[in-house]
Design a protein around this motif. Sequence first.
Motif, PDB file in Angstrom:
ATOM      1  N   GLN A  97     -36.579  33.571 -16.736  1.00  0.00           N
ATOM      2  CA  GLN A  97     -35.277  33.724 -16.069  1.00  0.00           C
ATOM      3  C   GLN A  97     -35.044  32.573 -15.086  1.00  0.00           C
ATOM      4  N   PRO A  98     -34.582  31.402 -15.565  1.00  0.00           N
ATOM      5  CA  PRO A  98     -34.247  30.304 -14.640  1.00  0.00           C
ATOM      6  C   PRO A  98     -33.094  30.729 -13.738  1.00  0.00           C
ATOM      7  N   LEU A  99     -33.289  30.626 -12.431  1.00  0.00           N
ATOM      8  CA  LEU A  99     -32.253  31.068 -11.499  1.00  0.00           C
ATOM      9  C   LEU A  99     -32.144  30.097 -10.330  1.00  0.00           C
ATOM     10  N   HIS A 100     -30.919  29.959  -9.837  1.00  0.00           N
ATOM     11  CA  HIS A 100     -30.694  29.179  -8.621  1.00  0.00           C
ATOM     12  C   HIS A 100     -30.925  30.061  -7.404  1.00  0.00           C
ATOM     13  N   HIS A 101     -31.677  29.531  -6.423  1.00  0.00           N
ATOM     14  CA  HIS A 101     -31.866  30.223  -5.145  1.00  0.00           C
ATOM     15  C   HIS A 101     -31.524  29.249  -4.020  1.00  0.00           C
ATOM     16  N   ASN A 102     -30.816  29.708  -3.027  1.00  0.00           N
ATOM     17  CA  ASN A 102     -30.474  28.848  -1.887  1.00  0.00           C
ATOM     18  C   ASN A 102     -31.713  28.460  -1.096  1.00  0.00           C
ATOM     19  N   TYR A 103     -32.669  29.365  -1.010  1.00  0.00           N
ATOM     20  CA  TYR A 103     -33.946  29.110  -0.343  1.00  0.00           C
ATOM     21  C   TYR A 103     -35.010  29.953  -1.043  1.00  0.00           C
ATOM     22  N   ASP A 260     -29.996  22.705   5.966  1.00  0.00           N
ATOM     23  CA  ASP A 260     -29.482  23.599   4.932  1.00  0.00           C
ATOM     24  C   ASP A 260     -30.368  24.853   4.824  1.00  0.00           C
ATOM     25  N   ASN A 261     -29.770  26.023   5.041  1.00  0.00           N
ATOM     26  CA  ASN A 261     -30.448  27.318   4.952  1.00  0.00           C
ATOM     27  C   ASN A 261     -31.591  27.492   5.949  1.00  0.00           C
ATOM     28  N   PHE A 262     -31.639  26.654   6.982  1.00  0.00           N
ATOM     29  CA  PHE A 262     -32.646  26.816   8.026  1.00  0.00           C
ATOM     30  C   PHE A 262     -32.228  27.984   8.932  1.00  0.00           C
ATOM     31  N   PRO A 263     -33.178  28.829   9.363  1.00  0.00           N
ATOM     32  CA  PRO A 263     -32.808  30.012  10.167  1.00  0.00           C
ATOM     33  C   PRO A 263     -32.518  29.696  11.634  1.00  0.00           C
ATOM     34  N   PHE A 264     -31.402  29.019  11.894  1.00  0.00           N
ATOM     35  CA  PHE A 264     -30.982  28.726  13.264  1.00  0.00           C
ATOM     36  C   PHE A 264     -30.525  30.002  13.974  1.00  0.00           C
ATOM     37  N   GLU A 298     -25.814  25.267   0.768  1.00  0.00           N
ATOM     38  CA  GLU A 298     -25.166  26.236   1.659  1.00  0.00           C
ATOM     39  C   GLU A 298     -23.749  25.747   1.970  1.00  0.00           C
ATOM     40  N   GLU A 299     -22.757  26.531   1.582  1.00  0.00           N
ATOM     41  CA  GLU A 299     -21.375  26.094   1.743  1.00  0.00           C
ATOM     42  C   GLU A 299     -20.994  25.887   3.206  1.00  0.00           C
ATOM     43  N   SER A 300     -21.534  26.696   4.091  1.00  0.00           N
ATOM     44  CA  SER A 300     -21.145  26.594   5.491  1.00  0.00           C
ATOM     45  C   SER A 300     -21.576  25.261   6.096  1.00  0.00           C
ATOM     46  N   ILE A 301     -22.746  24.739   5.695  1.00  0.00           N
ATOM     47  CA  ILE A 301     -23.152  23.443   6.261  1.00  0.00           C
ATOM     48  C   ILE A 301     -22.320  22.324   5.660  1.00  0.00           C
ATOM     49  N   MET A 302     -21.934  22.435   4.404  1.00  0.00           N
ATOM     50  CA  MET A 302     -21.065  21.420   3.808  1.00  0.00           C
ATOM     51  C   MET A 302     -19.714  21.398   4.524  1.00  0.00           C
ATOM     52  N   GLU A 303     -19.222  22.562   4.867  1.00  0.00           N
ATOM     53  CA  GLU A 303     -17.959  22.627   5.616  1.00  0.00           C
ATOM     54  C   GLU A 303     -18.124  22.031   7.009  1.00  0.00           C
ATOM     55  N   ASP A 304     -19.299  22.272   7.631  1.00  0.00           N
ATOM     56  CA  ASP A 304     -19.587  21.659   8.935  1.00  0.00           C
ATOM     57  C   ASP A 304     -19.627  20.134   8.835  1.00  0.00           C
ATOM     58  N   LEU A 305     -20.221  19.636   7.760  1.00  0.00           N
ATOM     59  CA  LEU A 305     -20.301  18.177   7.562  1.00  0.00           C
ATOM     60  C   LEU A 305     -18.908  17.585   7.363  1.00  0.00           C
TER      61      LEU A 305
END
Length: 499
Positions: A97-103, A260-264, A298-305
């Motif tokens: 099961q190849p799957l994409h994971h954000n982290y 990206d996806n770091f637990p800030f 992570e879409e939110s960091i791309m929007e921040d950039l």
Amino acid sequence: MARERAMEAGGRVPWVKYGSVLSLFVVVLALWFRSPQNAVLDDRLDIVLSSLLRAERKVGMNNVARPKVAIGFGGCVDLIVDGVSLLNKIGVQPTDQPLHHNYLENAEQLAQSFAYFFAPGAAAERFMLNETLFSELVEEARDLPGNRWSVGGNAPVMAGRMATEGCDVLLGGSFSTDFTDVLSQHITVAGKVVDEPDIHLILEYPSGAHWGRYTSRRANRYIVHSDDHNPYLASMDEFAKKLKDFNPDLLVVGGLQMMDNFPFQSGERDAILSRLEELLSSSSPQIGIHFEMASFVEESIMEDLLQHVIPHADSLGMNEQELPNLLSLLKGSNITVLSDPNPRVATVLDQMREVYRILNQRYKEASAENQAKDAKAKGKPLTRLHVHTLAFQAMIVTRGSQWKNTMSATAKASLTANRHVCGSNDIDPSKARLIMDDSFSVSRQEGSQRIPLQETRPVSCWSEADYEICVAPVLVCTEVYQTAGGGDNISAAGLVLQI
């Protein structure tokens, strides 16, 4: 009986004799037809190589003051291993099961994510939340035969290439003394000293590698990290202090994918990026700013950039995965996690034109809005866009902008791709091949012009709208030494001739 055996032997001898002659004839015939074709291909590669070298040499660094480049942020020690060997060693079985994971949180997710990118041969980088598992992976990798350690991270790798190519560099990052000891004498570090640098685990694999039922379509790498220092851009304050006296010709920003996806904590990342925006906006308008993209999921960091960083960059660098990712977000869609790892030239050029158009339209609208409010203008127009793929290099540069020598820079980027991946400054045509088409369309639009690949002038340049486009084929390395850091080396080398 003896006579019968003699007759049998006599019956066989002519067949053996003529069979040998026939085999020899087939071999000679094969060589006769094959050799000219191979010779033509060898000659073609030799001509393309000598032409690219000639284009690169058109712009020399001799008798010129060393350009000054400031590069941030962060860095790490790369532990480079054969990815399949490491997964086999630690007992991570190929998944169905190849799957994409954000982290990544466990071995099963690692297997699924690796499989997802391994088969198409697409570059990927993921943060591992499970520090225990990451430490186990590193310990196993240390004992794996053939492992290598090297200086890693966007900023240090780009700094190393630019120092090699004749620049003086200010590097922003928090490193151990062992790390700084191996850097070029032309690199000055701005940042705190740390006891233990962050480690990135680089799972390399060649084209045609097998893992269970999966076969990689091209050589690439999957990167796993679990950083402590890099996501906080801890060197930024020290870097900003030294930046004023350093007075650079170019400011380069990279390594932001570590966020990206770091637990800030809530609001922590936004505060860091706001400080970075202040640094960029307060720099002299004469200083070019280049932002090196990376693997963001992570879409939110791309929007921040898009809010804090990209509007302040004159120049952007990215690969064939990052380009459609950025374009998708600019057009209001979701992030594109996996794109064609071997796109056609026309596809990439159309995507580049769209990114260029949308970002500059946004700049014009923001400028008009600020002018109406009698407020200070923010940001810069995008005047340079460099996309590096396995098969070719492509650049868009605004006519009349500060970026020089686009044709030579595109050639240099192409040559650097081979030099880095093959691990040698001397390019050996017998260890390279051209996979770019013999001709390409300048756009996917019907009736678009086709440009043939000319061996004696392999870099094709032409004008459109308010910019120039240059495309150069890459002599793709067939005996891969290392893919990790390829984009950083390529981008840095291309920039050197343009500042």
